[in-house]
Enzyme design. Structure first.
Site, PDB file in Angstrom:
ATOM      1  N   HIS A 152      42.112  47.880  33.723  1.00 49.19           N
ATOM      2  CA  HIS A 152      43.400  47.502  33.119  1.00 49.19           C
ATOM      3  C   HIS A 152      44.107  48.769  32.630  1.00 49.19           C
ATOM      4  O   HIS A 152      44.344  49.663  33.427  1.00 49.19           O
ATOM      5  CB  HIS A 152      43.117  46.482  32.008  1.00 49.19           C
ATOM      6  CG  HIS A 152      44.294  45.790  31.417  1.00 49.19           C
ATOM      7  ND1 HIS A 152      45.555  45.793  31.959  1.00 49.19           N
ATOM      8  CD2 HIS A 152      44.389  45.029  30.288  1.00 49.19           C
ATOM      9  CE1 HIS A 152      46.375  45.095  31.210  1.00 49.19           C
ATOM     10  NE2 HIS A 152      45.706  44.607  30.181  1.00 49.19           N
TER      11      HIS A 152
ATOM     12  N   ASP B  30      49.927  52.476  36.871  1.00 48.37           N
ATOM     13  CA  ASP B  30      49.087  53.572  36.356  1.00 48.37           C
ATOM     14  C   ASP B  30      49.009  54.756  37.296  1.00 48.37           C
ATOM     15  O   ASP B  30      48.512  55.814  36.922  1.00 48.37           O
ATOM     16  CB  ASP B  30      47.676  53.028  36.096  1.00 48.37           C
ATOM     17  CG  ASP B  30      47.700  52.026  34.955  1.00 48.37           C
ATOM     18  OD1 ASP B  30      47.340  50.868  35.176  1.00 48.37           O
ATOM     19  OD2 ASP B  30      48.137  52.410  33.858  1.00 48.37           O
TER      20      ASP B  30
ATOM     21  N   HIS C  24      46.505  45.321  42.482  1.00 44.76           N
ATOM     22  CA  HIS C  24      47.001  44.569  41.325  1.00 44.76           C
ATOM     23  C   HIS C  24      46.708  43.101  41.550  1.00 44.76           C
ATOM     24  O   HIS C  24      46.784  42.609  42.663  1.00 44.76           O
ATOM     25  CB  HIS C  24      48.515  44.768  41.174  1.00 44.76           C
ATOM     26  CG  HIS C  24      49.019  44.441  39.817  1.00 44.76           C
ATOM     27  ND1 HIS C  24      49.299  43.159  39.442  1.00 44.76           N
ATOM     28  CD2 HIS C  24      49.252  45.222  38.733  1.00 44.76           C
ATOM     29  CE1 HIS C  24      49.723  43.165  38.173  1.00 44.76           C
ATOM     30  NE2 HIS C  24      49.693  44.396  37.730  1.00 44.76           N
TER      31      HIS C  24
HETATM   32  C1  SDX Z   1      47.139  47.216  35.052  1.00 45.45           C
HETATM   33  O1  SDX Z   1      47.610  42.310  35.079  1.00 45.45           O
HETATM   34  C2  SDX Z   1      48.521  43.215  34.842  1.00 45.45           C
HETATM   35  O2  SDX Z   1      49.670  42.983  34.859  1.00 45.45           O
HETATM   36  C3  SDX Z   1      47.966  44.571  34.535  1.00 45.45           C
HETATM   37  C4  SDX Z   1      49.000  45.685  34.373  1.00 45.45           C
HETATM   38  C5  SDX Z   1      49.840  45.470  33.128  1.00 45.45           C
HETATM   39  O3  SDX Z   1      50.950  46.019  33.075  1.00 45.45           O
HETATM   40  O4  SDX Z   1      49.353  44.844  32.155  1.00 45.45           O
HETATM   41  O5  SDX Z   1      49.821  45.751  35.502  1.00 45.45           O
HETATM   42  C6  SDX Z   1      48.334  47.047  34.185  1.00 45.45           C
HETATM   43  O6  SDX Z   1      46.065  46.899  34.617  1.00 45.45           O
HETATM   44  C7  SDX Z   1      47.322  47.715  36.455  1.00 45.45           C
HETATM   45  C8  SDX Z   1      45.969  47.770  37.252  1.00 45.45           C
HETATM   46  C9  SDX Z   1      45.267  49.086  36.869  1.00 45.45           C
HETATM   47  N1  SDX Z   1      43.899  49.071  37.423  1.00 45.45           N
HETATM   48  C10 SDX Z   1      43.573  49.932  38.431  1.00 45.45           C
HETATM   49  O7  SDX Z   1      44.365  50.669  38.995  1.00 45.45           O
HETATM   50  C11 SDX Z   1      42.090  49.901  38.788  1.00 45.45           C
HETATM   51  C12 SDX Z   1      41.937  49.859  40.311  1.00 45.45           C
HETATM   52  N2  SDX Z   1      42.389  48.514  40.791  1.00 45.45           N
HETATM   53  C13 SDX Z   1      41.382  47.505  40.918  1.00 45.45           C
HETATM   54  O8  SDX Z   1      40.312  47.568  40.066  1.00 45.45           O
HETATM   55  C14 SDX Z   1      41.957  46.112  41.216  1.00 45.45           C
HETATM   56  O9  SDX Z   1      42.935  46.271  42.158  1.00 45.45           O
HETATM   57  C15 SDX Z   1      42.516  45.284  40.066  1.00 45.45           C
HETATM   58  C16 SDX Z   1      41.510  45.098  38.973  1.00 45.45           C
HETATM   59  C17 SDX Z   1      43.733  45.912  39.516  1.00 45.45           C
HETATM   60  C18 SDX Z   1      42.885  43.905  40.625  1.00 45.45           C
HETATM   61  O10 SDX Z   1      41.700  43.307  41.008  1.00 45.45           O
HETATM   62  P1  SDX Z   1      41.687  41.781  41.540  1.00 45.45           P
HETATM   63  O11 SDX Z   1      43.025  41.177  41.546  1.00 45.45           O
HETATM   64  O12 SDX Z   1      40.616  41.074  40.827  1.00 45.45           O
HETATM   65  O13 SDX Z   1      41.378  41.972  43.066  1.00 45.45           O
HETATM   66  P2  SDX Z   1      39.953  42.141  43.626  1.00 45.45           P
HETATM   67  O14 SDX Z   1      39.162  43.024  42.699  1.00 45.45           O
HETATM   68  O15 SDX Z   1      39.424  40.798  43.950  1.00 45.45           O
HETATM   69  O16 SDX Z   1      40.261  42.981  44.950  1.00 45.45           O
HETATM   70  C19 SDX Z   1      40.651  42.309  46.130  1.00 45.45           C
HETATM   71  C20 SDX Z   1      40.040  43.143  47.252  1.00 45.45           C
HETATM   72  C21 SDX Z   1      38.544  43.401  47.047  1.00 45.45           C
HETATM   73  O17 SDX Z   1      37.993  43.554  48.340  1.00 45.45           O
HETATM   74  P3  SDX Z   1      37.209  42.241  48.966  1.00 45.45           P
HETATM   75  O18 SDX Z   1      36.128  41.833  47.993  1.00 45.45           O
HETATM   76  O19 SDX Z   1      38.298  41.175  49.143  1.00 45.45           O
HETATM   77  O20 SDX Z   1      36.662  42.758  50.291  1.00 45.45           O
HETATM   78  O21 SDX Z   1      40.662  44.446  47.255  1.00 45.45           O
HETATM   79  C22 SDX Z   1      39.682  45.434  46.983  1.00 45.45           C
HETATM   80  C23 SDX Z   1      38.494  44.734  46.344  1.00 45.45           C
HETATM   81  O22 SDX Z   1      37.291  45.451  46.643  1.00 45.45           O
HETATM   82  N3  SDX Z   1      40.290  46.356  46.031  1.00 45.45           N
HETATM   83  C24 SDX Z   1      40.183  47.687  46.073  1.00 45.45           C
HETATM   84  C25 SDX Z   1      40.968  48.153  45.023  1.00 45.45           C
HETATM   85  N4  SDX Z   1      41.513  47.127  44.357  1.00 45.45           N
HETATM   86  C26 SDX Z   1      41.087  46.013  44.987  1.00 45.45           C
HETATM   87  N5  SDX Z   1      39.480  48.500  46.905  1.00 45.45           N
HETATM   88  C27 SDX Z   1      39.615  49.833  46.654  1.00 45.45           C
HETATM   89  N6  SDX Z   1      40.362  50.380  45.664  1.00 45.45           N
HETATM   90  C28 SDX Z   1      41.047  49.560  44.826  1.00 45.45           C
HETATM   91  N7  SDX Z   1      41.796  50.084  43.825  1.00 45.45           N
END
Ligand code: SDX
Length: 429
Positions: A265, A364, A306
């Site tokens: 997050h 971010d 996201h």
């Molecule tokens: C913020 O919610 C909000 O609005 C948050 C925010 C706000 O203003 O409050 O926007 C701020 O928190 C932005 C997000 C910052 N976090 C990151 O940048 C961390 C990296 N991102 C990930 O951890 C992830 O994308 C999340 C946590 C942001 C979202 O995760 P989800 O929606 O639970 O999606 P998921 O984990 O189920 O991913 C879907 C697929 C997966 O692959 P499969 O299992 O389907 O094969 O996408 C892949 C994940 O492995 N994936 C990534 C990835 N993000 C998702 N693979 C590599 N790198 C990534 N960054």
């Protein structure tokens, strides 16, 4: 207009009718509130398909990459407004006129100081305590200074608390930095603007008075604005859940700060900078992208993906433009990290893994580069995010408390042991 209904058919019983509700914008919702009386719960870990509440504050369209605050697009607010005006908008439902804006700025300015005993409180932290740990503690402790205005049913108490939090977060944030840097605290100055005051408290010292660079102040204000609110994200949902028990708003905001800290997050901005530093050179990008795609490697490309946006995060677009202009105006040409970030973005956006999973840069990804250019240490990045997001948290808290609400109490799918009796220890194997 006849109410729309969904029909849930389950084996062995009459179909269950569930009302469908429509909002002003976005998806309809199926109201499952009555499902408990039919001995069913919905099951949605991570709330991937759950609307937890009704709100008028912020609207996000993840597919179109749209973000509206009280109906105003984030791009227009970034271009034509400023952070305090956006705070007024989020709290009151519309932009202020000139007089209302001046009055609001004066209210915030005259609440920026914190009680002197907060300094003793801060001195109790280890010299190298993470600033987010200090912010969690300090903001939670704030409720102990305002016992005279913690009646959450009183609209005036709710508004004065919102003003105090918006006003004091920069002061507390700067105190965390000064404690970490081992420097004397700088007091807020009423002749400075919000972001300018914060930067002066961060980087000023009692030894000299230096004007804050207006380019940095504007970039800081934009960072606060872009982080102001984002619908029912993890930390805002935490604030709402804490608030639903009737807890005081300062402790609810402290809970939001704690939730924001996680690297998935708000902690991602610090993790992005650490990742870019670890990549170190454009030639190493491919190996990191390969790791991010490897199911057996927990590494993720920080700043990408996201829960809601399956398109560009509109804030990331604004942030990227600001990156170019702030670095250029500061004469920081070819910032190596910015070069790596831009190349990483380009590679990721061409890679089928990221394209197929609709993983785009989020808020971010570029924010850390601007904060680094301003001189903010990476440990303070999430504190900046928390400072900007405080208005969103308190606006959602206030919206919930001023309407009818129930304590949040989800149920579960129990998969543990069946009922069983204790075997006396002498007889246990
Ligand atoms: C913020 O919610 C909000 O609005 C948050 C925010 C706000 O203003 O409050 O926007 C701020 O928190 C932005 C997000 C910052 N976090 C990151 O940048 C961390 C990296 N991102 C990930 O951890 C992830 O994308 C999340 C946590 C942001 C979202 O995760 P989800 O929606 O639970 O999606 P998921 O984990 O189920 O991913 C879907 C697929 C997966 O692959 P499969 O299992 O389907 O094969 O996408 C892949 C994940 O492995 N994936 C990534 C990835 N993000 C998702 N693979 C590599 N790198 C990534 N960054």
């Amino acid at each position: 207009m006849t109410e729309k209904k969904a029909l849930l058919t389950v084996p062995g019983r009459e179909p269950i009718e569930l009302p469908i509700r429509s909002g002003t914008l976005g998806q309809d919702v199926i109201d499952v509130g009555g499902l408990g009386s039919f001995d069913y719960f919905t099951f949605d870990p991570g709330f991937t398909s759950t609307a937890s509440c009704e709100s008028k504050i912020t609207y996000i369209d993840g597919d179109q990459g749209i973000l509206l605050h009280r109906g105003y697009p984030i791009e227009e607010l970034a271009e034509n407004s400023d952070y305090l005006e956006t705070c007024y908008l989020l709290l009151n439902g519309d932009l202020p006129n000139a007089m209302q804006k001046k009055e609001f700025e004066n209210i915030i300015t005259t609440h920026t100081m914190v009680n002197r005993s907060i300094e003793q409180f801060m001195s109790g932290f280890r010299y190298d305590a993470h600033p987010m740990a200090m912010m969690c503690g300090a903001v939670g402790a704030m409720s102990s200074f305002y016992h005279d205005s913690l009646d959450i049913t009183d609209p005036h108490h709710r508004m004065i608390t919102a003003h105090r939090l918006i006003a004091k977060m920069p002061t507390l944030a700067a105190m965390c930095y000064k404690h970490y840097a081992g420097q004397p605290y700088m007091y807020p100055r009423n002749n400075l603007g919000y972001a300018e005051n914060f930067l002066n408290m961060m980087f000023g010292t009692p030894c000299e008075t230096r004007d804050v660079n207006p380019v940095l102040a504007k970039a800081m204000d934009l960072l606060f604005l872009l982080h102001a609110d984002h619908e029912q994200n993890a930390s805002t949902s935490t604030v709402r859940l804490a608030g639903s028990s009737g807890a005081n708003p300062f402790s609810c905001i402290a809970a939001g700060i704690a939730a924001l800290w996680g690297p998935s997050h708000g902690g991602a901005n610090q993790a992005v900078l650490e990742m870019l530093n670890e990549i170190g050179d454009v030639k190493n990008i491919d190996s990191f992208v390969k790791r991010a795609k490897d199911k057996n490697d927990p590494f993720r490309l920080m700043g990408f993906g996201h829960r809601v946006y399956k398109n560009f995060d509109p804030r990331a677009k604004v942030m990227k433009q600001a990156c170019d202009s702030v670095l250029a105006e500061l004469g920081i040409d070819n910032d190596p990290l910015l070069k790596i970030a831009k190349r990483l973005e380009q590679i990721a956006l061409e890679d089928d893994y990221f394209v197929s999973k609709k993983l785009y840069p989020n808020v971010d990804f570029y924010s850390g580069i601007i904060m680094k250019a301003i001189g903010i240490p990476t440990e303070m990045f999430t504190v900046i995010f928390a400072t900007g997001r405080t208005v969103g948290w308190i606006a959602h808290w206030s919206e919930m408390i001023s309407n009818s609400y129930k304590i949040g109490r989800p149920r579960q799918l129990y998969t543990g042991e069946q009922r069983r009796s204790i075997v006396p220890i002498k007889k246990r194997k």
